[in-house]
Design a protein around this motif. Structure first.
Motif, mmCIF file in Angstrom:
data_model
loop_
_atom_site.group_PDB
_atom_site.id
_atom_site.type_symbol
_atom_site.label_atom_id
_atom_site.label_comp_id
_atom_site.label_asym_id
_atom_site.label_seq_id
_atom_site.Cartn_x
_atom_site.Cartn_y
_atom_site.Cartn_z
ATOM 1 N N VAL A 89 0.843 -1.208 0.000
ATOM 2 C CA VAL A 89 0.000 0.000 0.000
ATOM 3 C C VAL A 89 0.870 1.247 0.000
ATOM 4 N N GLU A 90 1.861 1.297 0.877
ATOM 5 C CA GLU A 90 2.723 2.476 0.958
ATOM 6 C C GLU A 90 3.549 2.651 -0.315
ATOM 7 N N ALA A 91 4.048 1.551 -0.853
ATOM 8 C CA ALA A 91 4.851 1.632 -2.071
ATOM 9 C C ALA A 91 4.033 2.132 -3.252
ATOM 10 N N ALA A 92 2.725 1.849 -3.246
ATOM 11 C CA ALA A 92 1.853 2.248 -4.346
ATOM 12 C C ALA A 92 1.224 3.619 -4.133
ATOM 13 N N GLY A 93 1.601 4.307 -3.055
ATOM 14 C CA GLY A 93 1.116 5.662 -2.840
ATOM 15 C C GLY A 93 -0.041 5.797 -1.886
ATOM 16 N N THR A 113 -5.807 3.941 3.397
ATOM 17 C CA THR A 113 -6.473 4.890 2.520
ATOM 18 C C THR A 113 -5.776 4.840 1.172
ATOM 19 N N ASP A 114 -6.556 4.684 0.100
ATOM 20 C CA ASP A 114 -5.930 4.619 -1.219
ATOM 21 C C ASP A 114 -5.511 6.024 -1.674
ATOM 22 N N PRO A 115 -4.737 6.160 -2.763
ATOM 23 C CA PRO A 115 -4.234 7.475 -3.175
ATOM 24 C C PRO A 115 -5.318 8.473 -3.558
ATOM 25 N N THR A 116 -6.554 8.002 -3.820
ATOM 26 C CA THR A 116 -7.634 8.924 -4.163
ATOM 27 C C THR A 116 -8.465 9.320 -2.953
ATOM 28 N N GLY A 117 -8.145 8.752 -1.775
ATOM 29 C CA GLY A 117 -8.834 9.143 -0.554
ATOM 30 C C GLY A 117 -9.835 8.157 -0.011
ATOM 31 N N ALA A 118 -10.016 7.003 -0.646
ATOM 32 C CA ALA A 118 -10.990 6.011 -0.182
ATOM 33 C C ALA A 118 -10.378 5.121 0.894
ATOM 34 N N ASP A 119 -11.114 4.946 1.987
ATOM 35 C CA ASP A 119 -10.673 4.074 3.075
ATOM 36 C C ASP A 119 -11.085 2.628 2.807
ATOM 37 N N PHE A 120 -10.229 1.691 3.212
ATOM 38 C CA PHE A 120 -10.528 0.257 3.127
ATOM 39 C C PHE A 120 -9.633 -0.459 4.116
ATOM 40 N N GLY A 121 -9.845 -1.750 4.258
ATOM 41 C CA GLY A 121 -9.024 -2.520 5.173
ATOM 42 C C GLY A 121 -8.682 -3.880 4.618
ATOM 43 N N VAL A 122 -7.873 -4.621 5.358
ATOM 44 C CA VAL A 122 -7.592 -6.017 5.022
ATOM 45 C C VAL A 122 -7.789 -6.862 6.266
ATOM 46 N N TRP A 123 -8.168 -8.096 6.034
ATOM 47 C CA TRP A 123 -8.344 -9.074 7.108
ATOM 48 C C TRP A 123 -7.534 -10.308 6.758
ATOM 49 N N GLN A 124 -6.600 -10.646 7.650
ATOM 50 C CA GLN A 124 -5.789 -11.852 7.518
ATOM 51 C C GLN A 124 -6.364 -12.884 8.477
ATOM 52 N N PRO A 125 -7.077 -13.884 7.963
ATOM 53 C CA PRO A 125 -7.807 -14.799 8.843
ATOM 54 C C PRO A 125 -6.882 -15.703 9.651
ATOM 55 N N ALA A 150 -10.379 7.340 -11.345
ATOM 56 C CA ALA A 150 -10.529 5.904 -11.591
ATOM 57 C C ALA A 150 -9.241 5.268 -12.085
ATOM 58 N N ALA A 151 -8.510 5.956 -12.944
ATOM 59 C CA ALA A 151 -7.276 5.387 -13.483
ATOM 60 C C ALA A 151 -6.259 5.149 -12.371
ATOM 61 N N ALA A 152 -6.105 6.126 -11.492
ATOM 62 C CA ALA A 152 -5.156 5.974 -10.381
ATOM 63 C C ALA A 152 -5.604 4.883 -9.422
ATOM 64 N N ALA A 153 -6.903 4.812 -9.164
ATOM 65 C CA ALA A 153 -7.416 3.786 -8.256
ATOM 66 C C ALA A 153 -7.184 2.394 -8.826
ATOM 67 N N LYS A 154 -7.458 2.224 -10.111
ATOM 68 C CA LYS A 154 -7.264 0.906 -10.722
ATOM 69 C C LYS A 154 -5.805 0.470 -10.639
ATOM 70 N N GLU A 155 -4.904 1.380 -10.915
ATOM 71 C CA GLU A 155 -3.485 1.018 -10.875
ATOM 72 C C GLU A 155 -3.056 0.673 -9.454
ATOM 73 N N PHE A 156 -3.555 1.418 -8.474
ATOM 74 C CA PHE A 156 -3.213 1.147 -7.075
ATOM 75 C C PHE A 156 -3.673 -0.240 -6.654
ATOM 76 N N TRP A 163 -5.615 -7.199 -8.862
ATOM 77 C CA TRP A 163 -6.947 -7.254 -9.438
ATOM 78 C C TRP A 163 -6.910 -7.194 -10.958
ATOM 79 N N ILE A 164 -7.917 -7.784 -11.552
ATOM 80 C CA ILE A 164 -8.114 -7.778 -13.002
ATOM 81 C C ILE A 164 -9.364 -6.953 -13.290
ATOM 82 N N TYR A 165 -9.348 -6.166 -14.362
ATOM 83 C CA TYR A 165 -10.480 -5.299 -14.686
ATOM 84 C C TYR A 165 -11.051 -5.621 -16.065
ATOM 85 N N ARG A 166 -12.360 -5.489 -16.146
ATOM 86 C CA ARG A 166 -13.063 -5.573 -17.433
ATOM 87 C C ARG A 166 -13.927 -4.323 -17.546
#
Length: 267
Positions: A89-93, A113-125, A150-156, A163-166
């Motif tokens: 996450v940090e390496a990708a901005g 927080t992604d580079p566009t400002g959206a918050d999210f988390g991860v869970w390692q079960p 959107a372009a920056a978010a997809k790359e992040f 992730w793969i995008y269509r």
């Protein structure tokens, strides 16, 4: 589609942050619209607890703890190594809001927080693999990122989760990026979407946000119940060809979420 056969990068947890004094009212609101019940995680959990449908966990709720935080649903994605994801996450901005840490013996959690400002988390079960029901009525069935770039978010997210995008063309030249996990065994691994916020929304102050979609058997009836109980309208019920009937609201505390009677999985 979403599945509880979690692969890296797939949504595997979801919780609602709310002022602590409002938790009982929020539980009552979601019980009325989805039939969820509440089970406390125990006195040592600081007010955190689980939304359940029958005896299966479909989400969670807890008091806001970050300074300046506003009520919202947070989507968490599966990771096999929370520390490695934090470095990615940090390496990708992106930014680390909460460093990886143990949640008792259930697993490890981190918030970003992604580079566009959206918050999210991860869970390692560990002992808790994640949500016990998805892609059923009254459970999480889709996740969607509305973003300022959107372009920056997809790359992040491609960098962090592979992730793969269509891309799908929509009306007025809009492009909807369908997100799929790169792992797992299901044939259809689509799990969400990424959409560029339009200029009028940006001018009105819209910010990057992840929104959960909950599957319902009757979009209009659930929408009417939610708005009757104080939810604010974002998108009234509408038909989307090839997708289903959907609506979007903010709960009475301001947390956005969407409803969908999907086609064909939510008949």
């Amino acid at each position: 589609m979403l599945t509880t056969d979690y692969a890296p990068g797939m949504p595997n947890w979801l919780d609602l942050g709310i002022p602590g004094a409002e938790i009982d009212d929020a539980v009552a609101f979601y019980r009325a619209i989805f039939g969820w019940t509440y089970r406390s995680a125990g006195p040592e959990a600081g007010g955190y607890g689980f939304f359940q449908l029958g005896d299966r966990t479909v989400g969670a709720i807890g008091p806001l703890t970050e300074e300046g935080a506003t009520p919202s649903w947070t989507v968490y994605f599966h990771t096999a190594d929370a520390e490695a994801t934090a470095r990615a996450v940090e390496a990708a901005g992106g930014a680390v809001r909460m460093a990886p840490g143990d949640v008792f013996t259930a697993g490890r959690l981190a918030a970003f927080t992604d580079p566009t400002g959206a918050d999210f988390g991860v869970w390692q079960p560990r002992e808790n693999p994640g949500l016990q029901a998805v892609t059923e009525p009254d459970t999480l069935c889709w996740t969607e990122l509305y973003t300022t770039d959107a372009a920056a978010a997809k790359e992040f997210y491609r960098t962090v989760f592979s992730w793969i995008y269509r891309d799908m063309q929509m009306g007025d030249g809009m492009v909807y990026g369908v997100v799929s996990s790169s792992g797992g065994s299901a044939e259809d691994l689509s799990q969400g979407g990424i959409m560029q916020l339009q200029q009028e929304h940006l001018d009105a102050g819209a910010v990057s946000e992840w929104h959960p979609y909950f599957g319902v058997t009757d979009c209009d009836a659930t929408y009417e119940m939610a708005t009757k109980l104080g939810a604010r309208v974002q998108i009234p019920p509408m038909d989307v060809p090839g997708v289903g009937r959907l609506a979007a609201v903010q709960d009475p505390w301001g947390a956005p979420f969407a409803l969908i009677k999907g086609d064909p999985t939510m008949k």
